[in-house]
Design a protein around this motif. Structure first.
Motif, PDB file in Angstrom:
ATOM      1  N   ALA A  13       0.604  -1.321  -0.260  1.00 33.43           N
ATOM      2  CA  ALA A  13       0.217  -0.051  -0.028  1.00 33.43           C
ATOM      3  C   ALA A  13       0.945   1.282   0.011  1.00 33.43           C
ATOM      4  O   ALA A  13       1.877   1.472   0.774  1.00 33.43           O
ATOM      5  CB  ALA A  13      -0.809  -0.083   1.318  1.00 33.43           C
ATOM      6  N   VAL A  14       0.379   2.323  -0.760  1.00 36.86           N
ATOM      7  CA  VAL A  14       1.152   3.442  -0.946  1.00 36.86           C
ATOM      8  C   VAL A  14       0.236   4.442  -0.429  1.00 36.86           C
ATOM      9  O   VAL A  14      -0.893   4.931  -0.910  1.00 36.86           O
ATOM     10  CB  VAL A  14       1.651   3.712  -2.231  1.00 36.86           C
ATOM     11  CG1 VAL A  14       2.391   5.268  -2.295  1.00 36.86           C
ATOM     12  CG2 VAL A  14       2.569   2.735  -2.709  1.00 36.86           C
ATOM     13  N   ASP A  15       0.652   5.340   0.594  1.00 40.34           N
ATOM     14  CA  ASP A  15      -0.293   6.435   1.257  1.00 40.34           C
ATOM     15  C   ASP A  15      -0.017   7.678   0.270  1.00 40.34           C
ATOM     16  O   ASP A  15       0.997   8.318   0.333  1.00 40.34           O
ATOM     17  CB  ASP A  15       0.175   6.605   2.747  1.00 40.34           C
ATOM     18  CG  ASP A  15      -0.674   7.787   3.265  1.00 40.34           C
ATOM     19  OD1 ASP A  15      -1.419   8.394   2.543  1.00 40.34           O
ATOM     20  OD2 ASP A  15      -0.427   8.365   4.334  1.00 40.34           O
ATOM     21  N   THR A  16      -0.898   8.079  -0.488  1.00 34.26           N
ATOM     22  CA  THR A  16      -0.618   9.091  -1.330  1.00 34.26           C
ATOM     23  C   THR A  16      -1.556  10.400  -0.926  1.00 34.26           C
ATOM     24  O   THR A  16      -1.962  11.263  -1.718  1.00 34.26           O
ATOM     25  CB  THR A  16      -0.944   8.970  -2.875  1.00 34.26           C
ATOM     26  OG1 THR A  16      -2.318   8.322  -2.888  1.00 34.26           O
ATOM     27  CG2 THR A  16      -0.176   7.659  -3.480  1.00 34.26           C
ATOM     28  N   VAL A  17      -1.951  10.332   0.199  1.00 32.23           N
ATOM     29  CA  VAL A  17      -2.644  11.594   0.797  1.00 32.23           C
ATOM     30  C   VAL A  17      -1.945  12.717   0.704  1.00 32.23           C
ATOM     31  O   VAL A  17      -0.733  12.813   1.064  1.00 32.23           O
ATOM     32  CB  VAL A  17      -3.198  11.227   2.039  1.00 32.23           C
ATOM     33  CG1 VAL A  17      -3.918  12.366   2.967  1.00 32.23           C
ATOM     34  CG2 VAL A  17      -4.151  10.027   2.243  1.00 32.23           C
ATOM     35  N   GLN A  19      -0.794  16.444   1.849  1.00 31.18           N
ATOM     36  CA  GLN A  19      -0.768  17.180   3.017  1.00 31.18           C
ATOM     37  C   GLN A  19      -0.702  18.785   2.816  1.00 31.18           C
ATOM     38  O   GLN A  19       0.299  19.016   2.117  1.00 31.18           O
ATOM     39  CB  GLN A  19       0.465  16.472   4.069  1.00 31.18           C
ATOM     40  CG  GLN A  19       0.621  17.236   5.126  1.00 31.18           C
ATOM     41  CD  GLN A  19       1.896  16.845   5.871  1.00 31.18           C
ATOM     42  OE1 GLN A  19       2.390  15.759   5.510  1.00 31.18           O
ATOM     43  NE2 GLN A  19       2.502  17.628   6.918  1.00 31.18           N
ATOM     44  N   LYS A  27       2.775  15.414  -1.363  1.00 31.14           N
ATOM     45  CA  LYS A  27       2.183  14.024  -1.123  1.00 31.14           C
ATOM     46  C   LYS A  27       3.144  13.297  -0.028  1.00 31.14           C
ATOM     47  O   LYS A  27       4.305  13.550  -0.217  1.00 31.14           O
ATOM     48  CB  LYS A  27       2.082  13.347  -2.472  1.00 31.14           C
ATOM     49  CG  LYS A  27       1.151  13.741  -3.282  1.00 31.14           C
ATOM     50  CD  LYS A  27       1.073  12.872  -4.565  1.00 31.14           C
ATOM     51  CE  LYS A  27      -0.119  13.382  -5.501  1.00 31.14           C
ATOM     52  NZ  LYS A  27      -0.335  12.503  -6.468  1.00 31.14           N
ATOM     53  N   ASN A  29       3.363   9.844   0.253  1.00 32.02           N
ATOM     54  CA  ASN A  29       3.990   8.808  -0.525  1.00 32.02           C
ATOM     55  C   ASN A  29       4.776   7.643   0.325  1.00 32.02           C
ATOM     56  O   ASN A  29       5.923   7.260   0.110  1.00 32.02           O
ATOM     57  CB  ASN A  29       4.676   9.088  -1.625  1.00 32.02           C
ATOM     58  CG  ASN A  29       4.110   9.775  -2.776  1.00 32.02           C
ATOM     59  OD1 ASN A  29       2.938   9.071  -2.908  1.00 32.02           O
ATOM     60  ND2 ASN A  29       4.418  10.673  -3.306  1.00 32.02           N
ATOM     61  N   LYS A  30       4.016   7.450   1.445  1.00 30.78           N
ATOM     62  CA  LYS A  30       4.908   6.381   2.411  1.00 30.78           C
ATOM     63  C   LYS A  30       4.259   5.096   2.154  1.00 30.78           C
ATOM     64  O   LYS A  30       3.201   4.791   1.770  1.00 30.78           O
ATOM     65  CB  LYS A  30       4.482   6.643   3.713  1.00 30.78           C
ATOM     66  CG  LYS A  30       5.004   7.856   4.485  1.00 30.78           C
ATOM     67  CD  LYS A  30       4.767   8.058   5.698  1.00 30.78           C
ATOM     68  CE  LYS A  30       5.130   9.464   6.394  1.00 30.78           C
ATOM     69  NZ  LYS A  30       4.946   9.812   7.676  1.00 30.78           N
ATOM     70  N   SER A  31       5.303   4.033   2.042  1.00 30.83           N
ATOM     71  CA  SER A  31       4.726   2.688   1.538  1.00 30.83           C
ATOM     72  C   SER A  31       4.676   1.880   2.790  1.00 30.83           C
ATOM     73  O   SER A  31       5.629   2.043   3.775  1.00 30.83           O
ATOM     74  CB  SER A  31       6.049   1.986   0.884  1.00 30.83           C
ATOM     75  OG  SER A  31       5.866   2.620  -0.372  1.00 30.83           O
ATOM     76  N   LYS A  51       7.546  -0.471   7.182  1.00 30.22           N
ATOM     77  CA  LYS A  51       7.344   0.699   6.403  1.00 30.22           C
ATOM     78  C   LYS A  51       9.030   1.311   5.996  1.00 30.22           C
ATOM     79  O   LYS A  51       9.138   2.309   5.737  1.00 30.22           O
ATOM     80  CB  LYS A  51       6.961   1.830   7.384  1.00 30.22           C
ATOM     81  CG  LYS A  51       5.502   1.553   7.588  1.00 30.22           C
ATOM     82  CD  LYS A  51       4.825   2.383   8.954  1.00 30.22           C
ATOM     83  CE  LYS A  51       3.265   2.192   9.108  1.00 30.22           C
ATOM     84  NZ  LYS A  51       2.832   3.014   9.927  1.00 30.22           N
ATOM     85  N   SER A  60       6.241   4.492  -7.280  1.00 35.56           N
ATOM     86  CA  SER A  60       6.000   3.181  -6.368  1.00 35.56           C
ATOM     87  C   SER A  60       7.116   2.302  -6.880  1.00 35.56           C
ATOM     88  O   SER A  60       6.761   1.372  -7.776  1.00 35.56           O
ATOM     89  CB  SER A  60       4.565   2.763  -6.549  1.00 35.56           C
ATOM     90  OG  SER A  60       3.653   3.371  -6.282  1.00 35.56           O
TER      91      SER A  60
END
Length: 145
Positions: A13-17, A19, A27, A29-31, A51, A60
């Motif tokens: 999963a990649v967090d593309t929220v 901020q 972005k 972009n934490k994996s 992580k 990604s």
């Protein structure tokens, strides 16, 4: 993957929220990569997660996950364009299931990188982990900052 006959999975999963901070968007972009195992009651649970294995800024880099008889391999590609422009790399990170530890441990890493003058074929370094093996949840990318 843990040789109990149940169908397991790997979750990426990649967090593309976005901020919002002081008038600009960034972005995150934490994996997150997780090993999800099925138990004897046919329920899935997260066995281990990290992580720290994948570092990136705008892409990604996990390109492939290969399941093999001993465990699995992660193929991670840093193009240099999105990450460190002077440091393009490709990694094959092999994990095997250790039945004594009841966990996945890193067994081998193959690193490919371009030659210093960018002409010719890519060079290769290999790392084997036989003693003091690192579990999946504690493993990290060698160039991770």
């Amino acid at each position: 993957m843990n040789k109990d006959g149940k169908i397991d999975a790997i979750l990426y999963a990649v967090d593309t929220v976005n901020q919002h901070n002081e008038g600009y968007e960034k972005k995150l972009n934490k994996s997150l990569i997780a090993i999800v195992l099925k138990n004897k009651f046919e329920n899935y649970y997260i066995h281990s997660f990290s992580k720290k294995i994948i570092e990136h800024s705008n892409n990604s880099p996990l390109t492939k996950v290969l399941i093999n008889p001993n465990g699995f391999r992660l193929n991670i590609y840093y193009s240099g364009y999105y990450n460190d422009e002077d440091n393009p790399r490709q990694y094959f990170m092999d994990y095997r299931y250790d039945s004594k530890k009841h966990d996945f441990v890193i067994s081998h890493i193959t690193e490919f990188f371009p030659p210093t003058n960018y002409s010719g074929s890519w060079e290769k370094k290999e790392y084997s982990y036989k003693k003091n093996q690192i579990s999946f949840k504690n493993s990290y990318h060698s160039d991770w900052r």
